[in-house]
Enzyme design. Structure first.
Site, mmCIF file in Angstrom:
data_model
loop_
_atom_site.group_PDB
_atom_site.id
_atom_site.type_symbol
_atom_site.label_atom_id
_atom_site.label_comp_id
_atom_site.label_asym_id
_atom_site.label_seq_id
_atom_site.Cartn_x
_atom_site.Cartn_y
_atom_site.Cartn_z
ATOM 1 N N LYS A 267 0.862 -1.192 0.000
ATOM 2 C CA LYS A 267 0.000 0.000 0.000
ATOM 3 C C LYS A 267 0.900 1.244 0.000
ATOM 4 O O LYS A 267 1.906 1.287 0.702
ATOM 5 C CB LYS A 267 -0.893 -0.013 1.258
ATOM 6 C CG LYS A 267 -1.646 1.295 1.533
ATOM 7 C CD LYS A 267 -2.718 1.603 0.496
ATOM 8 C CE LYS A 267 -3.339 2.991 0.679
ATOM 9 N NZ LYS A 267 -4.205 3.382 -0.451
ATOM 10 N N CYS B 263 -2.201 9.797 -6.645
ATOM 11 C CA CYS B 263 -3.326 9.534 -5.750
ATOM 12 C C CYS B 263 -4.432 10.550 -6.000
ATOM 13 O O CYS B 263 -4.196 11.755 -5.915
ATOM 14 C CB CYS B 263 -2.915 9.586 -4.289
ATOM 15 S SG CYS B 263 -4.376 9.434 -3.231
HETATM 16 O O1 RRO Z 1 -5.614 5.767 -0.766
HETATM 17 C C1 RRO Z 1 -6.250 6.215 -1.731
HETATM 18 O O2 RRO Z 1 -7.252 6.943 -1.611
HETATM 19 C C2 RRO Z 1 -5.846 5.936 -3.124
HETATM 20 C C3 RRO Z 1 -4.550 6.083 -3.581
HETATM 21 BR BR1 RRO Z 1 -3.122 6.516 -2.448
HETATM 22 C C4 RRO Z 1 -4.263 5.880 -4.955
HETATM 23 O O3 RRO Z 1 -3.130 6.004 -5.442
HETATM 24 N N1 RRO Z 1 -5.287 5.538 -5.765
HETATM 25 C C5 RRO Z 1 -6.551 5.401 -5.325
HETATM 26 O O4 RRO Z 1 -7.460 5.094 -6.127
HETATM 27 N N2 RRO Z 1 -6.817 5.598 -3.989
#
Ligand code: RRO
Length: 315
Positions: free
Chosen positions: A49, A132
């Site tokens: 993650k 993100c």
């Molecule tokens: O954690 C998120 O909200 C998230 C991330 Br870091 C990302 O790179 N892509 C996404 O769809 N959600």
């Protein structure tokens, strides 16, 4: 009849994956249990993650929703902090390539995170997430900031010695892909992963006449089958414009062996599974592996290189 052996291993600029299929960052790869499950699975690699320096709870629930052809999320970068992921990698027997995904909340945080990751040899590579969709209300997403990204990557390579790839957002204009590729081509980047979820989507529950996730008034990143055409387009355009030694990891809309074939035909060297991994769980890797082998047998291909990037155009 002699059966040809089908080779579906992959090489990402020299990083060898026993199988070309791995998880997408964000999906079931946040905790000790998640990552242990991935270590014990048949996935060809593991991506953690995206992490920040300090642990984060992320956004308020509900923050993920899926329907038949897609998913929407506004997780808000919930993660256990870089030390947790490094400790996991340091203490476990790692039996396949492991990619540490990094997504600092600021440029300075990203520098510190990459610097820290450089101190640990068991991390195979860094996947730097510049895409993100769910944070950075003040700051621009670096993936969409052509001036910022160039300066940022130049600074990263002043000290980075680790294999490093970049997770990109989807682009919707050829000129944007060309510009980003021209920037990336100037640096010793190992790979790009495209694409992250489509930012700022909205899904509506018609009975409740309501959005389905709580953060950001229901807006979030879209994944799943409906984004496959955008993933394929980005992969193929990057395949055209990137230096040939920069590998592409395809991500977006894969739920079958046929989808994997399409990603590789567009130029991907390996693929990541997000929404479908969330829906199906850890057995998805074994099923997709079987489906891909079945398809390659039918098409009489013995390895991915026989068709990688060889998408045909109509005359
Ligand atoms: O954690 C998120 O909200 C998230 C991330 Br870091 C990302 O790179 N892509 C996404 O769809 N959600």
């Amino acid at each position: 009849m002699i059966m040809k052996k089908i080779d579906i291993s992959a090489s990402i600029n020299g990083i060898k994956l026993p199988l070309c299929i791995m998880n997408a960052s964000g999906v079931l790869c946040s905790t000790d249990q998640d990552l242990s499950n991935l270590l014990n699975s048949s996935s060809g690699g593991i991506v953690t993650k995206s992490c920040t320096y300090k642990p984060r709870e992320g956004n308020i629930l509900p923050r993920y929703f899926e329907w038949n052809i897609g998913s929407i999320n506004s997780m808000g970068l919930p993660n256990l902090g870089i030390d947790f992921y490094i400790n996991f990698i340091e203490k476990k027997k790692i039996n396949k390539p492991i990619f540490l995904s990094i997504s600092g909340l600021s440029i300075e945080e990203n520098y510190s995170l990459v610097q820290k990751a450089n101190q640990y040899s068991k991390i195979t590579a860094i996947e730097l997430n510049l895409s993100c969709p769910n944070i950075l209300e003040k700051e621009k997403m670096l993936g969409y900031d052509f001036y910022g990204i160039s300066n940022f990557i130049e600074n990263i390579f002043k000290f980075n010695k680790k294999p490093l790839g970049i997770k990109l957002p989807p682009y919707f204009h050829e000129a944007h892909i060309k510009n980003i590729a021209l920037i990336l081509n100037q640096f010793p980047i190992f790979f790009v992963t495209c694409i992250n979820s489509l930012p700022n989507g909205l899904f509506i529950d018609i009975n409740k006449e309501s959005v389905v996730i709580r953060p950001k008034k229901g807006f979030g990143g879209i994944g799943g089958s409906i984004i496959k055409p955008f993933a394929l387009a980005n992969i193929h355009k990057f395949y055209t414009y990137l230096r040939k030694d920069i590998a592409i990891i395809g991500c977006g809309g894969i739920s079958s062996g046929k989808d994997i074939f399409e990603h590789i035909l567009c130029g991907a060297s390996a693929v990541q599974i997000g929404t479908q991994f969330m829906k199906e769980g850890i057995s998805v890797f074994e099923r997709l592996k079987k489906e891909l082998i079945f398809l390659l047998k039918k098409k009489n291909y013995s390895s991915l290189n026989s068709f990688k990037g060889k998408l045909k155009y109509l005359q």
